[in-house]
Scaffold this motif. Sequence first.
Motif, PDB file in Angstrom:
ATOM      1  N   MET A   1       0.835  -1.190   0.000  1.00  0.00           N
ATOM      2  CA  MET A   1       0.000   0.000   0.000  1.00  0.00           C
ATOM      3  C   MET A   1       0.874   1.245   0.000  1.00  0.00           C
ATOM      4  N   LYS A   2       0.368   2.292  -0.615  1.00  0.00           N
ATOM      5  CA  LYS A   2       1.121   3.536  -0.666  1.00  0.00           C
ATOM      6  C   LYS A   2       0.233   4.671  -0.166  1.00  0.00           C
ATOM      7  N   ASP A   3       0.170   4.810   1.150  1.00  0.00           N
ATOM      8  CA  ASP A   3      -0.671   5.827   1.763  1.00  0.00           C
ATOM      9  C   ASP A   3      -0.046   7.206   1.626  1.00  0.00           C
ATOM     10  N   THR A   4      -0.897   8.190   1.368  1.00  0.00           N
ATOM     11  CA  THR A   4      -0.452   9.583   1.410  1.00  0.00           C
ATOM     12  C   THR A   4      -0.653  10.075   2.829  1.00  0.00           C
ATOM     13  N   PRO A   5       0.408  10.520   3.512  1.00  0.00           N
ATOM     14  CA  PRO A   5       0.252  10.925   4.906  1.00  0.00           C
ATOM     15  C   PRO A   5      -0.649  12.148   5.044  1.00  0.00           C
ATOM     16  N   LEU A   6      -1.368  12.210   6.161  1.00  0.00           N
ATOM     17  CA  LEU A   6      -2.212  13.365   6.437  1.00  0.00           C
ATOM     18  C   LEU A   6      -1.354  14.550   6.850  1.00  0.00           C
ATOM     19  N   ALA A   7      -1.808  15.737   6.488  1.00  0.00           N
ATOM     20  CA  ALA A   7      -1.143  16.948   6.964  1.00  0.00           C
ATOM     21  C   ALA A   7      -1.349  17.058   8.476  1.00  0.00           C
ATOM     22  N   GLU A  81      -9.637  -9.254  -2.559  1.00  0.00           N
ATOM     23  CA  GLU A  81      -8.950  -8.451  -3.568  1.00  0.00           C
ATOM     24  C   GLU A  81      -9.090  -6.970  -3.229  1.00  0.00           C
ATOM     25  N   LEU A  82      -7.944  -6.300  -3.108  1.00  0.00           N
ATOM     26  CA  LEU A  82      -7.928  -4.853  -2.884  1.00  0.00           C
ATOM     27  C   LEU A  82      -7.535  -4.183  -4.195  1.00  0.00           C
ATOM     28  N   SER A  83      -8.514  -3.660  -4.894  1.00  0.00           N
ATOM     29  CA  SER A  83      -8.271  -3.084  -6.215  1.00  0.00           C
ATOM     30  C   SER A  83      -7.947  -1.597  -6.116  1.00  0.00           C
ATOM     31  N   PRO A  84      -7.064  -1.084  -7.006  1.00  0.00           N
ATOM     32  CA  PRO A  84      -6.808   0.363  -7.050  1.00  0.00           C
ATOM     33  C   PRO A  84      -8.072   1.167  -7.332  1.00  0.00           C
ATOM     34  N   MET A  85      -9.099   0.505  -7.888  1.00  0.00           N
ATOM     35  CA  MET A  85     -10.377   1.177  -8.121  1.00  0.00           C
ATOM     36  C   MET A  85     -11.007   1.600  -6.789  1.00  0.00           C
ATOM     37  N   ALA A  86     -10.739   0.831  -5.720  1.00  0.00           N
ATOM     38  CA  ALA A  86     -11.330   1.119  -4.411  1.00  0.00           C
ATOM     39  C   ALA A  86     -10.609   2.253  -3.697  1.00  0.00           C
ATOM     40  N   SER A  87      -9.300   2.336  -3.911  1.00  0.00           N
ATOM     41  CA  SER A  87      -8.503   3.368  -3.245  1.00  0.00           C
ATOM     42  C   SER A  87      -7.154   3.499  -3.957  1.00  0.00           C
ATOM     43  N   PRO A  88      -6.647   4.716  -4.115  1.00  0.00           N
ATOM     44  CA  PRO A  88      -5.315   4.896  -4.714  1.00  0.00           C
ATOM     45  C   PRO A  88      -4.204   4.237  -3.895  1.00  0.00           C
ATOM     46  N   ALA A  89      -4.515   3.938  -2.609  1.00  0.00           N
ATOM     47  CA  ALA A  89      -3.512   3.311  -1.736  1.00  0.00           C
ATOM     48  C   ALA A  89      -3.282   1.848  -2.086  1.00  0.00           C
ATOM     49  N   PHE A  90      -4.233   1.226  -2.802  1.00  0.00           N
ATOM     50  CA  PHE A  90      -4.109  -0.184  -3.162  1.00  0.00           C
ATOM     51  C   PHE A  90      -3.391  -0.308  -4.500  1.00  0.00           C
ATOM     52  N   GLU A  91      -2.393  -1.200  -4.556  1.00  0.00           N
ATOM     53  CA  GLU A  91      -1.594  -1.370  -5.755  1.00  0.00           C
ATOM     54  C   GLU A  91      -2.014  -2.630  -6.510  1.00  0.00           C
ATOM     55  N   GLN A  92      -2.088  -2.526  -7.829  1.00  0.00           N
ATOM     56  CA  GLN A  92      -2.532  -3.630  -8.673  1.00  0.00           C
ATOM     57  C   GLN A  92      -1.553  -4.803  -8.610  1.00  0.00           C
ATOM     58  N   GLY A  93      -2.104  -6.010  -8.433  1.00  0.00           N
ATOM     59  CA  GLY A  93      -1.297  -7.230  -8.536  1.00  0.00           C
ATOM     60  C   GLY A  93      -0.368  -7.498  -7.376  1.00  0.00           C
ATOM     61  N   SER A  96      -0.810  -7.066  -0.371  1.00  0.00           N
ATOM     62  CA  SER A  96      -0.330  -6.172   0.673  1.00  0.00           C
ATOM     63  C   SER A  96      -0.501  -6.798   2.049  1.00  0.00           C
ATOM     64  N   GLU A  97       0.118  -6.169   3.036  1.00  0.00           N
ATOM     65  CA  GLU A  97      -0.020  -6.612   4.422  1.00  0.00           C
ATOM     66  C   GLU A  97      -1.481  -6.533   4.859  1.00  0.00           C
ATOM     67  N   LEU A  98      -2.195  -5.502   4.370  1.00  0.00           N
ATOM     68  CA  LEU A  98      -3.601  -5.340   4.737  1.00  0.00           C
ATOM     69  C   LEU A  98      -4.451  -6.470   4.167  1.00  0.00           C
ATOM     70  N   ASN A 103      -7.691 -11.224   5.036  1.00  0.00           N
ATOM     71  CA  ASN A 103      -7.971 -12.616   4.690  1.00  0.00           C
ATOM     72  C   ASN A 103      -7.969 -13.512   5.930  1.00  0.00           C
ATOM     73  N   ARG A 104      -6.955 -13.318   6.795  1.00  0.00           N
ATOM     74  CA  ARG A 104      -6.861 -14.123   8.019  1.00  0.00           C
ATOM     75  C   ARG A 104      -8.043 -13.854   8.947  1.00  0.00           C
ATOM     76  N   GLN A 105      -8.431 -12.587   9.041  1.00  0.00           N
ATOM     77  CA  GLN A 105      -9.552 -12.246   9.912  1.00  0.00           C
ATOM     78  C   GLN A 105     -10.861 -12.830   9.381  1.00  0.00           C
ATOM     79  N   LEU A 106     -11.020 -12.819   8.058  1.00  0.00           N
ATOM     80  CA  LEU A 106     -12.227 -13.384   7.462  1.00  0.00           C
ATOM     81  C   LEU A 106     -12.269 -14.897   7.668  1.00  0.00           C
ATOM     82  N   GLU A 107     -11.123 -15.553   7.543  1.00  0.00           N
ATOM     83  CA  GLU A 107     -11.046 -16.993   7.817  1.00  0.00           C
ATOM     84  C   GLU A 107     -11.402 -17.285   9.274  1.00  0.00           C
ATOM     85  N   ARG A 108     -10.891 -16.455  10.167  1.00  0.00           N
ATOM     86  CA  ARG A 108     -11.180 -16.643  11.594  1.00  0.00           C
ATOM     87  C   ARG A 108     -12.670 -16.428  11.861  1.00  0.00           C
TER      88      ARG A 108
END
Length: 233
Positions: A1-7, A81-93, A96-98, A103-108
């Motif tokens: 993920m590539k988050d833009t930090p808040l001011a 699947e975290l698509s860049p369509m959902a947020s600019p922070a998500f990278e295609q293909g 990510s750690e998120l 996925n683990r939380q959904l399995e749990r």
Amino acid sequence: MKDTPLANCERDFLLKAIEEKKRLDGRQTYDYRKIKITFGTDYGCCFVDLGRTRVMAQVSCELVAPKENRPNEGIMFFNIELSPMASPAFEQGRQSELSVKLNRQLERCLRNSKCIDTESLCVVSGEKVWQIRVDVHMLNHDGNLMDAASIAAITALCHFRRPDVAIQGDEVTVFSPEERDPIPLSIYHMPISVSFSFFQQGTYLLVDPCEREERVMDGLLMILNLNNNCIHH
């Protein structure tokens, strides 16, 4: 993920508002955003809107060999699947750690809580079982992806129907929906997660955080409700 930090000024504004029990969208501290659930044309296709967070879940199935240590049980598989369509922070293909964490939380939430009767998914012991696959796609990210994903996944599983089958000797016949009515899954309970963000070492709690609130939180508490029994993570 590539988050833009808040001011700094925006971060300070958000934290000050939380201290004063004010939220950007006008909600009270323990107000959940409006939930809207719609269904696609296929069995097991579900859309969930949680405020401006939007998620799609699609359930599918196929006959596979069972796991060696569980010859009489079907298999549950989850994919987020975290698509860049959902947020600019998500990278295609990229996984990510998120996405791994979600996925683990959904399995749990769904598999480990044993909400699905996996033994009812066995077709031929030790040879053929149904593998149920749940694909969750994030369509728009405005916070609290886990709650939206868990609602979408369990709703899609309840809506899903698998093909009916017949067994004659070693031969397994899978019937189309036109030949025989598809069969719903056997579901014991409906686990739902409720997430709280906390601030200043737990001094302040907010239910169902939006994306901006998540950016300034200290941590997240997820409560999993299983038939009125709560599991804390």
